[in-house]
Design a protein around this motif. Structure first.
Motif, PDB file in Angstrom:
ATOM      1  N   GLU A   1       0.836  -1.213   0.000  1.00 11.40           N
ATOM      2  CA  GLU A   1       0.000   0.000   0.000  1.00 11.40           C
ATOM      3  C   GLU A   1       0.866   1.257   0.000  1.00 11.40           C
ATOM      4  O   GLU A   1       0.566   2.233  -0.695  1.00 11.40           O
ATOM      5  N   ALA A   2       1.947   1.240   0.765  1.00 17.41           N
ATOM      6  CA  ALA A   2       2.852   2.400   0.802  1.00 17.41           C
ATOM      7  C   ALA A   2       3.475   2.616  -0.572  1.00 17.41           C
ATOM      8  O   ALA A   2       3.580   3.749  -1.050  1.00 17.41           O
ATOM      9  N   ALA A   3       3.880   1.520  -1.223  1.00 14.98           N
ATOM     10  CA  ALA A   3       4.509   1.631  -2.545  1.00 14.98           C
ATOM     11  C   ALA A   3       3.530   2.190  -3.569  1.00 14.98           C
ATOM     12  O   ALA A   3       3.858   3.107  -4.324  1.00 14.98           O
ATOM     13  N   THR A   4       2.324   1.641  -3.588  1.00 21.82           N
ATOM     14  CA  THR A   4       1.359   2.093  -4.597  1.00 21.82           C
ATOM     15  C   THR A   4       0.801   3.471  -4.274  1.00 21.82           C
ATOM     16  O   THR A   4       0.172   4.100  -5.124  1.00 21.82           O
ATOM     17  N   GLY A   5       1.054   3.972  -3.072  1.00 22.55           N
ATOM     18  CA  GLY A   5       0.635   5.314  -2.703  1.00 22.55           C
ATOM     19  C   GLY A   5       1.603   6.407  -3.131  1.00 22.55           C
ATOM     20  O   GLY A   5       1.303   7.593  -2.997  1.00 22.55           O
ATOM     21  N   ILE A   6       2.771   6.037  -3.669  1.00 25.27           N
ATOM     22  CA  ILE A   6       3.754   7.024  -4.125  1.00 25.27           C
ATOM     23  C   ILE A   6       3.184   7.770  -5.330  1.00 25.27           C
ATOM     24  O   ILE A   6       2.777   7.158  -6.317  1.00 25.27           O
TER      25      ILE A   6
ATOM     26  N   PRO B   1       2.750   5.063 -13.252  1.00 22.60           N
ATOM     27  CA  PRO B   1       2.476   4.897 -11.827  1.00 22.60           C
ATOM     28  C   PRO B   1       3.093   3.604 -11.289  1.00 22.60           C
ATOM     29  O   PRO B   1       3.340   2.653 -12.040  1.00 22.60           O
ATOM     30  N   VAL B   2       3.314   3.571  -9.992  1.00 26.93           N
ATOM     31  CA  VAL B   2       3.923   2.406  -9.348  1.00 26.93           C
ATOM     32  C   VAL B   2       3.128   1.136  -9.637  1.00 26.93           C
ATOM     33  O   VAL B   2       3.715   0.074  -9.863  1.00 26.93           O
ATOM     34  N   MET B   3       1.809   1.220  -9.637  1.00 26.30           N
ATOM     35  CA  MET B   3       0.984   0.033  -9.871  1.00 26.30           C
ATOM     36  C   MET B   3       1.329  -0.614 -11.216  1.00 26.30           C
ATOM     37  O   MET B   3       1.443  -1.833 -11.314  1.00 26.30           O
ATOM     38  N   ARG B   4       1.518   0.190 -12.253  1.00 25.84           N
ATOM     39  CA  ARG B   4       1.892  -0.369 -13.560  1.00 25.84           C
ATOM     40  C   ARG B   4       3.270  -1.018 -13.481  1.00 25.84           C
ATOM     41  O   ARG B   4       3.500  -2.095 -14.044  1.00 25.84           O
TER      42      ARG B   4
ATOM     43  N   LEU C   1      11.553   5.495 -11.949  1.00 21.17           N
ATOM     44  CA  LEU C   1      11.912   6.254 -10.754  1.00 21.17           C
ATOM     45  C   LEU C   1      10.756   7.192 -10.427  1.00 21.17           C
ATOM     46  O   LEU C   1      10.429   8.072 -11.210  1.00 21.17           O
ATOM     47  N   ASN C   2      10.126   6.954  -9.297  1.00 24.08           N
ATOM     48  CA  ASN C   2       9.013   7.767  -8.816  1.00 24.08           C
ATOM     49  C   ASN C   2       9.393   8.274  -7.427  1.00 24.08           C
ATOM     50  O   ASN C   2       9.472   7.477  -6.491  1.00 24.08           O
ATOM     51  N   ILE C   3       9.622   9.560  -7.310  1.00 22.83           N
ATOM     52  CA  ILE C   3       9.871  10.168  -6.007  1.00 22.83           C
ATOM     53  C   ILE C   3       8.615  10.950  -5.635  1.00 22.83           C
ATOM     54  O   ILE C   3       8.106  11.736  -6.438  1.00 22.83           O
TER      55      ILE C   3
END
Length: 157
Positions: free
Chosen positions: A19-24, A36-39, A88-90
């Motif tokens: 959940e934390a990862a996909t919330g980025i 997005p992280v989900m993809r 890379l998603n910050i």
């Protein structure tokens, strides 16, 4: 970084931090430049031998996500295997604090650990893309394009 007593670290994606990862979320003006992280996690699932997804955590809080690739068949003909930074998603509120640099350095270290001497990345060209960030870290365009994006390489030797 944000604290002198903490330092960022990478964590494998697990049920406990999913959940934390996909919330980025990156800034809205950056959404066109990175998936997005989900993809990314879906792609990691279908490329389990290649993708290396990690959550970037600092002082107990999620600050970003990266996904590296290792020994991908770049031209799909078996002649060129490459490794590098795939995503890379910050988090929007965490940008400008060195987490992007940490991510790139972490991927470069893992490539070296696996025996590699080059780190590849692609980026959307243009003023609103991350080109200046990657060039500032030492990546150099190699003259190639991948799906319309600039291909850059960082020599690790």
């Amino acid at each position: 970084m944000t604290s002198t007593t903490s330092s960022p670290r990478l964590e494998k994606i697990t049920p406990g931090n999913f959940e934390a990862a996909t919330g980025i979320r990156v800034r809205p003006d950056q959404e066109h430049a990175v998936s997005p992280v989900m993809r990314s996690l879906a792609e990691a699932y279908v490329h389990p031998g290649v993708a290396w997804p990690r959550l970037i955590v600092d002082d107990g809080r999620p600050v970003g996500f990266l996904m590296a690739f290792f020994d991908i068949d770049w031209y799909e003909n078996g002649t060129v295997l490459r490794s590098g930074l795939w995503r890379l998603n910050i988090s929007a509120e965490e940008q400008g604090r060195g987490y992007g640099r940490f991510a790139v350095e972490s991927v470069a270290a893992e490539i070296r650990r696996r025996g590699g001497d080059q780190c590849y990345v692609t980026w959307h060209p243009g003023a609103d893309g991350p080109e200046d960030f990657y060039l500032g870290l030492g990546f150099r365009p190699n003259g190639e394009k991948s799906e319309g994006e600039t291909v850059g390489v960082l020599e690790l030797g």
